[in-house]
Write a protein that holds these residues in place. Structure first.
Motif, PDB file in Angstrom:
ATOM      1  N   LEU A 178      33.288  72.361  22.084  1.00 55.38           N
ATOM      2  CA  LEU A 178      32.977  71.242  22.895  1.00 55.38           C
ATOM      3  C   LEU A 178      31.670  71.162  23.711  1.00 55.38           C
ATOM      4  N   GLY A 179      31.003  69.916  23.572  1.00 53.21           N
ATOM      5  CA  GLY A 179      29.493  70.008  23.911  1.00 53.21           C
ATOM      6  C   GLY A 179      29.178  68.531  24.048  1.00 53.21           C
ATOM      7  N   ALA A 180      28.092  68.584  24.845  1.00 57.77           N
ATOM      8  CA  ALA A 180      27.391  67.337  25.067  1.00 57.77           C
ATOM      9  C   ALA A 180      25.565  67.559  25.162  1.00 57.77           C
ATOM     10  N   GLY A 183      15.759  67.595  23.714  1.00 56.95           N
ATOM     11  CA  GLY A 183      17.102  67.344  24.352  1.00 56.95           C
ATOM     12  C   GLY A 183      17.545  68.621  24.902  1.00 56.95           C
ATOM     13  N   VAL A 184      18.524  68.404  26.069  1.00 60.19           N
ATOM     14  CA  VAL A 184      19.110  69.625  26.594  1.00 60.19           C
ATOM     15  C   VAL A 184      20.587  69.483  26.366  1.00 60.19           C
ATOM     16  N   TYR A 185      21.166  70.637  26.349  1.00 64.89           N
ATOM     17  CA  TYR A 185      22.783  70.614  26.035  1.00 64.89           C
ATOM     18  C   TYR A 185      23.530  71.416  26.824  1.00 64.89           C
ATOM     19  N   VAL A 186      24.848  71.388  26.839  1.00 70.14           N
ATOM     20  CA  VAL A 186      25.705  72.212  27.361  1.00 70.14           C
ATOM     21  C   VAL A 186      26.777  72.312  26.271  1.00 70.14           C
ATOM     22  N   ALA A 187      27.390  73.647  26.010  1.00 73.19           N
ATOM     23  CA  ALA A 187      28.530  73.822  24.998  1.00 73.19           C
ATOM     24  C   ALA A 187      29.447  74.973  25.249  1.00 73.19           C
ATOM     25  N   TYR A 188      30.418  74.741  24.820  1.00 69.35           N
ATOM     26  CA  TYR A 188      31.433  75.951  24.947  1.00 69.35           C
ATOM     27  C   TYR A 188      31.940  76.093  23.385  1.00 69.35           C
ATOM     28  N   HIS A 189      32.129  77.232  22.888  1.00 67.42           N
ATOM     29  CA  HIS A 189      32.558  77.699  21.533  1.00 67.42           C
ATOM     30  C   HIS A 189      33.284  78.976  21.893  1.00 67.42           C
ATOM     31  N   THR A 190      34.467  78.917  20.819  1.00 67.19           N
ATOM     32  CA  THR A 190      35.575  80.150  20.997  1.00 67.19           C
ATOM     33  C   THR A 190      36.043  80.137  19.425  1.00 67.19           C
ATOM     34  N   ALA A 191      36.326  81.207  19.109  1.00 59.80           N
ATOM     35  CA  ALA A 191      37.503  81.606  17.996  1.00 59.80           C
ATOM     36  C   ALA A 191      38.538  82.288  18.480  1.00 59.80           C
ATOM     37  N   ARG A 192      39.547  81.757  18.373  1.00 61.52           N
ATOM     38  CA  ARG A 192      40.791  82.510  18.858  1.00 61.52           C
ATOM     39  C   ARG A 192      41.484  83.082  17.679  1.00 61.52           C
TER      40      ARG A 192
END
Length: 375
Positions: A316-318, A327-336
């Protein structure tokens, strides 16, 4: 203007003045740095095999490249690309956790080749990407942030057939009716064959692409055979198919389905897994919103199915574009990961692991911000 003047200056140093009207040299690149937290906890072995949270400055595949084109007349052209990964965070060839990043640190570590082309397409020789790139269908990990759920396709414990490969010859068709294709071959590791081994290793890949109106499609197939040792030849195969719908400028929803097969991998038997990815990108003014969901089922092996080896990946990110290039960004990454899975975001040596069978069940998570500038 400065870029054009620099390109002309380099061209003047490389080619005779009489040829400058028919030749061009372009210098390009990317700075991509992030600041994040990373951890991989919940492993089957408990705290002894967990990676506790750490704060990092991360290079996300920064690079420097040169493109050269020359018109040879009669519709024939010569061209070359030399692209090198640059670890702006630390220099050298090491990524996070001290692991080697094979796509950085020296010249031509990224896609680099020379070729001849015309109306019939082109032929390229050099280091090239086979199979793993998803093209326009999913650009999150490659072009928007520094990783994404799409990178788990090549970070699964059932290995992909190939990613970026040295010593490749490829034929690339012209685009006809929105369709084009690439056929690639590499002799793989024949030069490094062990004594007593039959030097018959090779990699073969085919990619087909289609763009027509809002519709996008891509199919990739590749087979990687190692050198035969003691009568046994290892093999990795991969197939993936994807469709995308660009429902608005800068916006699309796409899906990819694929299959990976390995002979005698880390699970100790022939292994196979199916996976799929849903990718959403949406431009809203100067904001790009991104969401990805990746899912791989339980691994099937010649010795039976491996329970709890499924993987679920989320990104999930923008990203906010300050200009066309920055550009500048924020993001969340996961592998469950299931209790017997160790998928990881391995591309570009981003992981601080990497996870192995000893860390099975651990869930890598990243949350961070970054800035990217293309020039």
């Amino acid at each position: 203007m400065q870029k054009k003047l620099l390109a002309l200056a380099v061209a003047g140093a490389l080619v005779p003045a009489a040829a400058m009207a028919q030749s061009s040299v372009e210098i390009y690149g990317r700075f991509n740095l992030g600041f994040d937290t990373w951890k991989a906890t919940g492993s089957a072995g408990g705290a002894a095999t967990d990676f506790e949270s750490r704060v990092r400055v991360v290079d996300g595949s920064s690079r420097l490249g040169f493109r050269i084109n020359e018109s040879l007349g009669g519709g024939l052209r010569a061209f070359g690309v030399m692209e090198s990964g640059v670890n702006v965070d630390a220099g050298g060839t090491s990524g996070q956790g001290g692991q080697t990043n094979g796509s950085s640190g020296t010249f031509a570590t990224r896609d680099s080749y020379v070729g001849l082309g015309g109306g019939w397409g082109d032929v390229r020789l050099g280091r090239q990407s086979i199979w793993w790139s998803n093209g326009a269908l999913a650009q999150v990990g490659a072009n928007y942030f520094y990783t994404g759920a799409d990178s788990l396709i090549t970070g699964h414990m059932v290995a992909p057939p190939v990613t970026r490969q040295s010593s490749v010859i490829s034929y690339n068709t012209p685009t006809m009716g929105g369709f084009n294709a690439s056929i690639s071959f590499s002799p793989h590791d024949q030069e490094g064959a062990d004594a007593g081994a039959e030097a018959d290793g090779s990699i073969f890949g085919i990619t087909g692409r289609y763009t027509g109106g809002a519709l996008r499609a891509q199919i990739d197939w590749a087979k990687n055979e190692g050198n035969t040792v003691a009568g046994v030849q290892s093999e990795r195969k991969g197939l993936k198919m994807g469709l995308g719908w660009a429902y608005a400028p800068g916006a699309q929803i796409s899906g990819i389905f694929g299959n990976l097969e390995n002979s005698a991998n880390a699970l100790g038997a022939d292994a196979e897994v199916n996976f799929w990815l849903v990718n959403w990108e949406h431009m809203m003014g100067q904001f790009l919103l991104v969401a990805q969901l990746y899912k791989a089922g339980d691994v099937e092996t010649s010795a039976g199915d491996v329970d709890d080896s499924d993987v679920t990946g989320i990104t999930l990110g923008a990203k906010y574009f300050l200009s066309k290039r920055t550009g500048v960004y924020v993001a969340y990454h996961t592998a469950r990961n299931g209790d017997f899975a160790w998928a990881d975001h391995t591309g570009g040596a981003i992981t601080s692991g990497p996870l192995t069978v000893a860390n099975r069940g651990a869930d890598p998570r990243m949350l961070g911000v970054g800035v990217m500038h293309n020039f």
